[in-house]
Design a protein around this motif. Sequence first.
Motif, PDB file in Angstrom:
ATOM      1  N   LEU A  67     -11.621  10.229  23.440  1.00 14.59           N
ATOM      2  CA  LEU A  67     -10.286   9.793  23.039  1.00 14.59           C
ATOM      3  C   LEU A  67     -10.381   9.125  21.677  1.00 14.59           C
ATOM      4  N   LEU A  68      -9.743   9.710  20.684  1.00 14.47           N
ATOM      5  CA  LEU A  68      -9.721   9.149  19.336  1.00 14.47           C
ATOM      6  C   LEU A  68      -8.506   8.237  19.209  1.00 14.47           C
ATOM      7  N   TRP A  69      -8.745   6.970  18.895  1.00 18.98           N
ATOM      8  CA  TRP A  69      -7.674   5.979  18.845  1.00 18.98           C
ATOM      9  C   TRP A  69      -6.948   6.063  17.503  1.00 18.98           C
ATOM     10  N   PRO A  70      -5.655   6.405  17.480  1.00 18.10           N
ATOM     11  CA  PRO A  70      -4.918   6.502  16.225  1.00 18.10           C
ATOM     12  C   PRO A  70      -4.363   5.132  15.819  1.00 18.10           C
ATOM     13  N   ASP A  71      -5.214   4.307  15.254  1.00 16.85           N
ATOM     14  CA  ASP A  71      -4.776   2.957  14.887  1.00 16.85           C
ATOM     15  C   ASP A  71      -3.686   3.025  13.824  1.00 16.85           C
ATOM     16  N   THR A  72      -2.874   2.006  13.768  1.00 16.41           N
ATOM     17  CA  THR A  72      -1.722   1.982  12.861  1.00 16.41           C
ATOM     18  C   THR A  72      -2.128   2.208  11.413  1.00 16.41           C
ATOM     19  N   PRO A  78       0.825  -1.205   0.000  1.00 16.07           N
ATOM     20  CA  PRO A  78       0.000   0.000   0.000  1.00 16.07           C
ATOM     21  C   PRO A  78       0.860   1.256   0.000  1.00 16.07           C
ATOM     22  N   PRO A  79       0.370   2.339  -0.600  1.00 15.60           N
ATOM     23  CA  PRO A  79       1.140   3.591  -0.592  1.00 15.60           C
ATOM     24  C   PRO A  79       1.272   4.147   0.825  1.00 15.60           C
ATOM     25  N   ILE A  80       2.361   4.859   1.062  1.00 14.96           N
ATOM     26  CA  ILE A  80       2.640   5.430   2.384  1.00 14.96           C
ATOM     27  C   ILE A  80       2.549   6.950   2.274  1.00 14.96           C
ATOM     28  N   PRO A  81       1.677   7.586   3.032  1.00 17.16           N
ATOM     29  CA  PRO A  81       1.568   9.042   2.969  1.00 17.16           C
ATOM     30  C   PRO A  81       2.809   9.716   3.538  1.00 17.16           C
ATOM     31  N   ALA A  82       2.968  10.973   3.195  1.00 19.41           N
ATOM     32  CA  ALA A  82       4.163  11.702   3.626  1.00 19.41           C
ATOM     33  C   ALA A  82       4.220  11.853   5.129  1.00 19.41           C
ATOM     34  N   ARG A  83       3.084  12.064   5.761  1.00 18.92           N
ATOM     35  CA  ARG A  83       3.062  12.271   7.209  1.00 18.92           C
ATOM     36  C   ARG A  83       1.915  11.464   7.806  1.00 18.92           C
ATOM     37  N   SER A  84       2.050  11.134   9.050  1.00 18.72           N
ATOM     38  CA  SER A  84       0.998  10.398   9.738  1.00 18.72           C
ATOM     39  C   SER A  84      -0.071  11.354  10.246  1.00 18.72           C
ATOM     40  N   PHE A  85      -1.204  10.789  10.625  1.00 20.50           N
ATOM     41  CA  PHE A  85      -2.303  11.602  11.155  1.00 20.50           C
ATOM     42  C   PHE A  85      -1.880  12.305  12.438  1.00 20.50           C
ATOM     43  N   THR A  86      -1.199  11.588  13.341  1.00 22.84           N
ATOM     44  CA  THR A  86      -0.847  12.203  14.621  1.00 22.84           C
ATOM     45  C   THR A  86       0.164  13.335  14.455  1.00 22.84           C
ATOM     46  N   GLN A  87       0.909  13.343  13.338  1.00 25.56           N
ATOM     47  CA  GLN A  87       1.846  14.443  13.096  1.00 25.56           C
ATOM     48  C   GLN A  87       1.146  15.710  12.631  1.00 25.56           C
ATOM     49  N   THR A  88      -0.029  15.576  12.083  1.00 27.64           N
ATOM     50  CA  THR A  88      -0.717  16.746  11.522  1.00 27.64           C
ATOM     51  C   THR A  88      -1.914  17.190  12.356  1.00 27.64           C
ATOM     52  N   ASN A 127      -3.509   5.787  11.024  1.00 26.04           N
ATOM     53  CA  ASN A 127      -2.511   6.793  11.367  1.00 26.04           C
ATOM     54  C   ASN A 127      -1.413   6.883  10.314  1.00 26.04           C
ATOM     55  N   HIS A 128      -0.929   5.727   9.865  1.00 25.22           N
ATOM     56  CA  HIS A 128       0.255   5.718   9.006  1.00 25.22           C
ATOM     57  C   HIS A 128      -0.025   5.391   7.540  1.00 25.22           C
ATOM     58  N   LEU A 129      -1.177   4.826   7.230  1.00 25.68           N
ATOM     59  CA  LEU A 129      -1.422   4.406   5.850  1.00 25.68           C
ATOM     60  C   LEU A 129      -2.650   5.064   5.222  1.00 25.68           C
ATOM     61  N   ASP A 130      -3.636   5.435   6.011  1.00 24.57           N
ATOM     62  CA  ASP A 130      -4.849   6.047   5.454  1.00 24.57           C
ATOM     63  C   ASP A 130      -5.339   7.134   6.410  1.00 24.57           C
ATOM     64  N   PRO A 131      -4.540   8.200   6.597  1.00 23.42           N
ATOM     65  CA  PRO A 131      -4.864   9.203   7.622  1.00 23.42           C
ATOM     66  C   PRO A 131      -6.150   9.960   7.363  1.00 23.42           C
ATOM     67  N   ASP A 132      -6.632   9.970   6.134  1.00 23.64           N
ATOM     68  CA  ASP A 132      -7.864  10.713   5.875  1.00 23.64           C
ATOM     69  C   ASP A 132      -9.053  10.118   6.626  1.00 23.64           C
ATOM     70  N   VAL A 133      -9.002   8.823   6.918  1.00 25.73           N
ATOM     71  CA  VAL A 133     -10.082   8.206   7.683  1.00 25.73           C
ATOM     72  C   VAL A 133     -10.132   8.796   9.086  1.00 25.73           C
ATOM     73  N   LEU A 134      -8.973   8.865   9.755  1.00 21.95           N
ATOM     74  CA  LEU A 134      -8.949   9.460  11.088  1.00 21.95           C
ATOM     75  C   LEU A 134      -9.286  10.945  11.023  1.00 21.95           C
ATOM     76  N   GLU A 135      -8.824  11.608   9.982  1.00 23.46           N
ATOM     77  CA  GLU A 135      -9.147  13.031   9.827  1.00 23.46           C
ATOM     78  C   GLU A 135     -10.660  13.210   9.695  1.00 23.46           C
ATOM     79  N   ALA A 136     -11.299  12.356   8.897  1.00 24.22           N
ATOM     80  CA  ALA A 136     -12.747  12.433   8.746  1.00 24.22           C
ATOM     81  C   ALA A 136     -13.447  12.155  10.067  1.00 24.22           C
ATOM     82  N   GLY A 137     -12.942  11.156  10.803  1.00 26.64           N
ATOM     83  CA  GLY A 137     -13.548  10.853  12.093  1.00 26.64           C
ATOM     84  C   GLY A 137     -13.453  12.021  13.043  1.00 26.64           C
ATOM     85  N   ALA A 138     -12.276  12.664  13.093  1.00 27.72           N
ATOM     86  CA  ALA A 138     -12.109  13.819  13.972  1.00 27.72           C
ATOM     87  C   ALA A 138     -13.029  14.963  13.552  1.00 27.72           C
ATOM     88  N   GLN A 139     -13.156  15.196  12.260  1.00 33.53           N
ATOM     89  CA  GLN A 139     -14.007  16.287  11.785  1.00 33.53           C
ATOM     90  C   GLN A 139     -15.473  16.029  12.109  1.00 33.53           C
TER      91      GLN A 139
END
Length: 935
Positions: free
Chosen positions: A702-707, A680-690, A710-722
């Motif tokens: 508490l939003l759980w930053p799963d591996t 799978p492609p690796i994004p430039a930065r992880s969710f927890t970094q941004t 966090n590291h492979l599909d950060p837009d999912v966590l970003e959407a969850g936070a939003q």
Amino acid sequence: MSVPGLEKALRAAVRGDVDFGAAQRGVYAYDASNYRQVPLGVVKPVSPDDVRAVVALAREYGVPVLARGAGTSIGGQAISPGALVLDVRAGLGALAADAVDPGERTARVGPGVVLDALQRAAAPYGLRFGPDPSTHSRCTLGGMIGNDSCGAHSVAYGRTSDNVRSLDLLLPDGTELTVHGPRTAAERAALLRAPGRAGEIYRALHALSEEHLMTLRQDFPTLPRRGSGIALDALLPERGFDLVRALVGTEGSCALVLGATVALVPRPARTELVVAGYADETAAAEAVVELLPLRPLTAEGMGADLIRSDAARERLPKGGGWLFLEAEAGEHARAIERAVRAQGAAVAVVADAAGQRALWRVREAAAGTATRGPDGQEAWPGWEDSAVPPQRLAPYLRELRALTAEHGLRGTPFGHFGEGCLHLRLDFPLDTPADGRFRRFLTEAAGLAVRHGGSLSGEHGDGQARAELLRLMYPPEVLALFARFKAVFDPGNLLNPGNLVDPRPLDADLRQPGLPRTLPLADGARRCVGVGACVADDPAAVMCPSYAATRDERHSTRGRARLLGELLRGTVTGEGPITDGWRSREVLGALDLCLSCKGCASDCPVHVDMATYKSEFLHRHYRRRLRPRAHYALGSLPRLLRLLHAVPGAGRVASRALRVRPLAAAARVLAGTAPERPLPPIPARSFTQTYRPCPSPAQPVLLWPDTFGNHLDPDVLEAGAQVLTRLGFRPLLPAGPVCCGLTQVSTGRLDAARRTMARTLGVLARTSADLPVVVLEPSCAAALREELPRHLPDDPRAAQLAAKVRTFAEFLDEHAALEDLPPARAELRGALAQTHCHQHAVLGVAADERVAARAGLDVRRLPPSCCGLAGNFGFERGHHEVSVASAERVLLPALRAEPAARVLADGFSCRIQIAQLADGRRAMHLAQLLRELLP
């Protein structure tokens, strides 16, 4: 006898698979009974010619032969020591295009045809095969003929023997003949004049009948479910010298079935299910007698202890015992409903097909549910199949209850009350059969059934479990006639010896002794009772994707559980086909194709959790040994990705490198992953970094930053936070790196997993107040809820965290005001939803369904099935073919059927599989879908 010589000769003569290896012998040493009999080898014929060749060579080498269908026999008749086992399912299971003759209402079937396949073929003509055992999704017509199977609808349509018109038989000496049902006097006379071996057989059977007319007329009890012994009374002249009836139910001990013509019956256009609730199952047994004149299509009974699901209880009327009375929709159903109400029973009438299927699944699962009592005690077959005249069922049941209490045994009865057939599994102490209680109880129970005019077996046959007790049901002269009948067909005792005639002792060869109780693996080996739901002929279920792809019993949940049992037995006793313990290559090979999807943990009637057992085996197998490279690369994926993103710019470099074909190939070699599978492609930065939480007085979560997020599909966590923020919550992150340890658990690195979990608990201890934990990745949520307390049972923080974990949908369902969302645009409302396997097995989708409904979404959930990627499985070498085949069961065909539909898949594995196998099609998480709806 030269075993290598026989094996070599079979390989030369048979086109099908021939396997004398330890793994297959271990798998086929069991059926669904209490017994274990290790065969000599297993042959999977692909044609009748293969069967002929096997029988000829077995005769030459003096080896017994056992033909077997799905191996779900409960009496022990589907196993035989030192025999050649013929598994007829795959090669002899195809139905011809013209198999069904709607004009004659018949069908031509081979012995390996699965009942559900026949039902599907007959349905377009408005027909069906009448008998339908609860194992209809995997039982074969050959097995049904061997056992004279019945099922729920036999009260209306009769037993298998009532629905077979002719049998094409192969005898041990190579003779082939076709036998039919009742014959006229002229036809019987013609049979006696037949030339050759066939004529000899007919004349010998005619002599048997003529010499013992009085015995055959007087010593065979009359009741709907007389399943014990051989139906020699069918040879009487007034019965038309019915050879089909005499041979059906002989458990493969007289002849091998090459084909059969079976009768079909009209299928009701619509049915309704009248469920009647009584005080207990005995009251239900008393009530059923009054209802039988109304000719219900089913009259099934079960007790409250077998209803373990709250959802099932809510569907049932009030009571402690129930009758399931199916009727044709309309006046037939109304008449049965009125009669039930007149008895004073509580009533529920289910007219919709989905509701009826849900209730029938509860009844069909009873064979598995009954293996564990409400308090978890083990219950075993042995006396699970007795039958008496229906009018005697209630008093028989009361006396049987008293007898079990006298012996200190417990169990919950259920069964075909309309025909007086009772299923009952009891907590026999089979680990220590030498105390004699098992034998004493079965002997006294057999005497009780006989006193009530009954049969030791009502539909499961005798096998090793009951054949020894036939002496209590039949006088010695009848037992001698059984032996004489078998000898007419099989004078050399080549076919399934030791069952109906000259039986093995009922308390010998038990499988439970030698299985320790101290390991999780032992629980799996003991828990599996062989009912075979994992080998069902049904593509729309999660369990078991690797068996569905390979059709090899070794790769079924049941097969793996049996091999684990053989491993443990060999470790403890030193005997059996597997004696190299935790280093066993056979067990490793069988478990290698286990996807760890956990489908069996929920779909198996007795909840065999093979993913857990696989982890434990890998942990022990590789202890202090080098592992495959993929175990290190994929098992340590969270740490590797965390290190990668800790180096500025490394994520961008890695992503670009993986787009260069030679570098990507080198990376796969280094990681030990499948060459067919892109990384799978690796994004430039992880969710927890941004991510930076906004200061707000809103309710914190508490939003759980799963591996994976966090590291492979950060837009999912970003959407969850939003989405959480827009709905009035303040998502916070843990005080440091956290991980559920799933990748280490799935690769069997359990010590490392426990250290990871302990570190995570330490990080959360430094995190702010006691907050709900929202986990967007289903596999991580399932691991935190189930694996964490399992692996750290002595750390109270593990259970506390597990209790706080919520999936994204669960949290929204409990806390969010979704009704205030603006109406969704039409193009945003619809989606096909793929359920992650771990969510299916551990978490469920009820909250997801409610959230979708409250948000105004039109989410159509695909039938439960594994996407085939299953975390690390699809990335490991040698797994690509099975991974793709699993996706082709349900997921990919559904996506091709609706190419424009949006796809919802909360699991990262599911989204990757869809992207890689569905031409780059993008699937989204529920959080991403909801983000589109929010202003």
